[in-house]
Enzyme design. Structure first.
Site, PDB file in Angstrom:
ATOM      1  N   SER A  35     -29.009 -23.644 -69.677  1.00 15.10           N
ATOM      2  CA  SER A  35     -30.040 -22.765 -69.137  1.00 15.10           C
ATOM      3  C   SER A  35     -31.322 -23.526 -68.834  1.00 15.10           C
ATOM      4  O   SER A  35     -31.831 -24.256 -69.688  1.00 15.10           O
ATOM      5  CB  SER A  35     -30.371 -21.651 -70.143  1.00 15.10           C
ATOM      6  OG  SER A  35     -29.264 -20.811 -70.310  1.00 15.10           O
ATOM      7  N   HIS A  66     -28.275 -19.663 -63.752  1.00 13.17           N
ATOM      8  CA  HIS A  66     -27.052 -20.473 -63.636  1.00 13.17           C
ATOM      9  C   HIS A  66     -26.496 -20.288 -62.224  1.00 13.17           C
ATOM     10  O   HIS A  66     -25.980 -19.221 -61.888  1.00 13.17           O
ATOM     11  CB  HIS A  66     -26.017 -20.055 -64.674  1.00 13.17           C
ATOM     12  CG  HIS A  66     -26.397 -20.426 -66.071  1.00 13.17           C
ATOM     13  ND1 HIS A  66     -25.844 -21.490 -66.743  1.00 13.17           N
ATOM     14  CD2 HIS A  66     -27.321 -19.896 -66.915  1.00 13.17           C
ATOM     15  CE1 HIS A  66     -26.390 -21.586 -67.948  1.00 13.17           C
ATOM     16  NE2 HIS A  66     -27.291 -20.636 -68.077  1.00 13.17           N
ATOM     17  N   HIS A  88     -20.416 -18.196 -70.128  1.00 11.97           N
ATOM     18  CA  HIS A  88     -20.649 -17.860 -71.536  1.00 11.97           C
ATOM     19  C   HIS A  88     -19.717 -16.733 -71.979  1.00 11.97           C
ATOM     20  O   HIS A  88     -19.379 -15.845 -71.192  1.00 11.97           O
ATOM     21  CB  HIS A  88     -22.103 -17.385 -71.738  1.00 11.97           C
ATOM     22  CG  HIS A  88     -23.151 -18.352 -71.293  1.00 11.97           C
ATOM     23  ND1 HIS A  88     -23.533 -18.470 -69.969  1.00 11.97           N
ATOM     24  CD2 HIS A  88     -23.895 -19.245 -71.979  1.00 11.97           C
ATOM     25  CE1 HIS A  88     -24.487 -19.395 -69.874  1.00 11.97           C
ATOM     26  NE2 HIS A  88     -24.708 -19.885 -71.068  1.00 11.97           N
ATOM     27  N   TYR A  90     -20.550 -14.298 -73.779  1.00 13.15           N
ATOM     28  CA  TYR A  90     -21.233 -12.994 -73.729  1.00 13.15           C
ATOM     29  C   TYR A  90     -21.140 -12.336 -72.354  1.00 13.15           C
ATOM     30  O   TYR A  90     -21.444 -11.160 -72.200  1.00 13.15           O
ATOM     31  CB  TYR A  90     -22.705 -13.110 -74.171  1.00 13.15           C
ATOM     32  CG  TYR A  90     -23.601 -13.966 -73.281  1.00 13.15           C
ATOM     33  CD1 TYR A  90     -23.973 -13.555 -72.004  1.00 13.15           C
ATOM     34  CD2 TYR A  90     -24.092 -15.182 -73.745  1.00 13.15           C
ATOM     35  CE1 TYR A  90     -24.788 -14.336 -71.207  1.00 13.15           C
ATOM     36  CE2 TYR A  90     -24.917 -15.965 -72.965  1.00 13.15           C
ATOM     37  CZ  TYR A  90     -25.256 -15.548 -71.693  1.00 13.15           C
ATOM     38  OH  TYR A  90     -26.052 -16.321 -70.912  1.00 13.15           O
ATOM     39  N   GLU A  91     -20.711 -13.108 -71.349  1.00 14.96           N
ATOM     40  CA  GLU A  91     -20.567 -12.500 -70.021  1.00 14.96           C
ATOM     41  C   GLU A  91     -19.319 -11.607 -69.957  1.00 14.96           C
ATOM     42  O   GLU A  91     -19.097 -10.923 -68.967  1.00 14.96           O
ATOM     43  CB  GLU A  91     -20.527 -13.595 -68.951  1.00 14.96           C
ATOM     44  CG  GLU A  91     -21.859 -14.336 -68.844  1.00 14.96           C
ATOM     45  CD  GLU A  91     -21.802 -15.558 -67.947  1.00 14.96           C
ATOM     46  OE1 GLU A  91     -21.847 -15.382 -66.722  1.00 14.96           O
ATOM     47  OE2 GLU A  91     -21.718 -16.694 -68.478  1.00 14.96           O
ATOM     48  N   ALA A 118     -29.749 -25.189 -73.702  1.00 17.75           N
ATOM     49  CA  ALA A 118     -31.058 -24.811 -74.240  1.00 17.75           C
ATOM     50  C   ALA A 118     -30.784 -24.175 -75.592  1.00 17.75           C
ATOM     51  O   ALA A 118     -29.811 -23.435 -75.738  1.00 17.75           O
ATOM     52  CB  ALA A 118     -31.734 -23.814 -73.312  1.00 17.75           C
ATOM     53  N   MET A 219     -25.967 -20.159 -77.478  1.00 16.43           N
ATOM     54  CA  MET A 219     -24.887 -19.221 -77.148  1.00 16.43           C
ATOM     55  C   MET A 219     -23.780 -19.878 -76.335  1.00 16.43           C
ATOM     56  O   MET A 219     -23.104 -19.213 -75.546  1.00 16.43           O
ATOM     57  CB  MET A 219     -25.470 -18.044 -76.351  1.00 16.43           C
ATOM     58  CG  MET A 219     -26.640 -17.350 -77.017  1.00 16.43           C
ATOM     59  SD  MET A 219     -27.352 -16.106 -75.943  1.00 16.43           S
ATOM     60  CE  MET A 219     -28.833 -15.672 -76.882  1.00 16.43           C
ATOM     61  N   SER A 220     -23.603 -21.180 -76.510  1.00 12.29           N
ATOM     62  CA  SER A 220     -22.610 -21.852 -75.657  1.00 12.29           C
ATOM     63  C   SER A 220     -22.044 -23.073 -76.365  1.00 12.29           C
ATOM     64  O   SER A 220     -22.057 -23.167 -77.584  1.00 12.29           O
ATOM     65  CB  SER A 220     -23.284 -22.288 -74.350  1.00 12.29           C
ATOM     66  OG  SER A 220     -24.251 -23.306 -74.610  1.00 12.29           O
ATOM     67  N   ASN A 243     -37.395 -23.072 -77.610  1.00 13.25           N
ATOM     68  CA  ASN A 243     -38.270 -22.141 -78.348  1.00 13.25           C
ATOM     69  C   ASN A 243     -38.076 -22.365 -79.826  1.00 13.25           C
ATOM     70  O   ASN A 243     -37.064 -22.906 -80.258  1.00 13.25           O
ATOM     71  CB  ASN A 243     -37.918 -20.689 -77.998  1.00 13.25           C
ATOM     72  CG  ASN A 243     -36.446 -20.386 -78.245  1.00 13.25           C
ATOM     73  OD1 ASN A 243     -35.577 -20.867 -77.516  1.00 13.25           O
ATOM     74  ND2 ASN A 243     -36.179 -19.621 -79.261  1.00 13.25           N
ATOM     75  N   HIS A 255     -35.555 -14.814 -72.386  1.00 14.11           N
ATOM     76  CA  HIS A 255     -34.761 -15.740 -71.570  1.00 14.11           C
ATOM     77  C   HIS A 255     -35.661 -16.476 -70.582  1.00 14.11           C
ATOM     78  O   HIS A 255     -35.432 -17.643 -70.267  1.00 14.11           O
ATOM     79  CB  HIS A 255     -33.656 -14.969 -70.829  1.00 14.11           C
ATOM     80  CG  HIS A 255     -32.679 -15.858 -70.114  1.00 14.11           C
ATOM     81  ND1 HIS A 255     -31.922 -16.804 -70.766  1.00 14.11           N
ATOM     82  CD2 HIS A 255     -32.350 -15.962 -68.801  1.00 14.11           C
ATOM     83  CE1 HIS A 255     -31.162 -17.452 -69.884  1.00 14.11           C
ATOM     84  NE2 HIS A 255     -31.410 -16.959 -68.690  1.00 14.11           N
TER      85      HIS A 255
END
Ligand code: HPA
Length: 280
Positions: A35, A66, A88, A90-91, A118, A219-220, A243, A255
């Site tokens: 990201s 993306h 990902h 979550y998609e 990220a 998340m990846s 962050n 995000h």
């Protein structure tokens, strides 16, 4: 059920053939951009572009920031296949779909995979903008039953029970350390915890992650690395700390902030990657 569909070797080879038909390159190095890091692809010379939408079975990138295409070209005289945008869990895709790009890379002859992402900084010493060499990961999504190798084993690609004692290649790690030193960039080292997302972590999640030894969270990456190692692909991983994880619940994570921080880290990461590519 998010474990299915399981993609077969025949389907994977169909995708590999479709990519082969679209490029003059035979890359040995794959690069996945996280990201906010898509801008790294702008450094690729004489690129062939293959939009994900042109490939059979290939999931579309739906995450903001993306782009969703392969950029295949050269960087430091090495031919590199770049995923500008990743897939990902979550998609809503199955683990087999999420990791299809790794399988395709393996069938195309990729031997080294460089993963970037990220991540939120959990280690209290980390500040946004820091880079972290991933020395190991916590496969939290796998522990919950979503390991990307669940399903029929593709025996042609790797064993049923692959070793994960050295997911992140020690020689590549050493090359990355040297590269960072030469570039004068502070490269931290730590453990990346892979969660599914898409919600960011709450304070209790983050205190748990800190207690179990995570330095960064995202998340990846972890499913991709497991599939890479299953097929004996060497892996180098770099997290951009976008962050500071919010262990006390007093700050909000967005995000947008992740994407903006990623863009700021692109020049540092590309500097390290250029030196790494010259050394491997
Ligand atoms: N948590 C999870 N994923 C992330 C974060 C975070 O704080 N920052 C960037 N990706």
């Amino acid at each position: 059920m998010q474990n299915e569909p399981f993609l077969t070797l025949k389907q994977i080879d169909e995708v590999a053939d479709a990519v082969r038909a679209r490029t003059k390159y035979q890359s040995k190095i794959g690069l996945i951009l996280g990201s906010g890091l898509g801008g790294l692809a702008d450094s690729i010379e004489n690129p062939d572009f293959v939009p994900f939408s042109d490939l059979p079975y290939w999931p579309q990138s739906t995450a903001p920031g993306h782009i969703g295409r392969l950029v295949i070209g050269t960087l430091e005289n090495q031919s590199v296949m770049v995923m500008q945008g990743r897939i990902h869990f979550y998609e809503g895709y199955s683990m087999s779909q999420v990791t299809l790009p790794i399988r395709v890379m393996q069938r195309l002859g990729i031997e080294t995979l460089i993963v970037t992402n990220a991540a939120g900084g959990i280690n209290p010493d980390y500040v946004p903008g820091d880079l972290m060499l991933i020395t190991d990961n916590l496969n939290l999504v796998g522990m919950m039953g979503f390991n990307p190798l669940i399903g029929p084993n593709l025996d042609e690609l790797g064993p049923r029970f692959p070793d994960m004692s050295q997911s992140y290649d020690r020689k590549l790690n050493e090359i990355a350390r040297q590269a960072a030193r030469e570039a004068g960039i502070n490269l931290r080292e730590g453990v990346y915890a892979g969660l599914s997302g898409p919600s960011f972590e709450g304070p209790a999640d983050l205190r748990f992650l800190r207690a179990v030894g995570a330095d960064a969270v995202g998340m990846s990456t972890v499913p991709e690395v497991i599939v890479a190692r299953h097929g004996n692909t060497r892996v180098l991983g770099i997290s951009g700390i976008s962050n500071k994880a919010n262990l006390d619940g007093n700050t909000v994570t967005t995000h947008q902030e992740v994407l903006e921080a990623g863009e700021h880290m692109v020049p540092k990461i590309i500097q390290i990657l250029r030196i790494v590519l010259r050394k491997i």
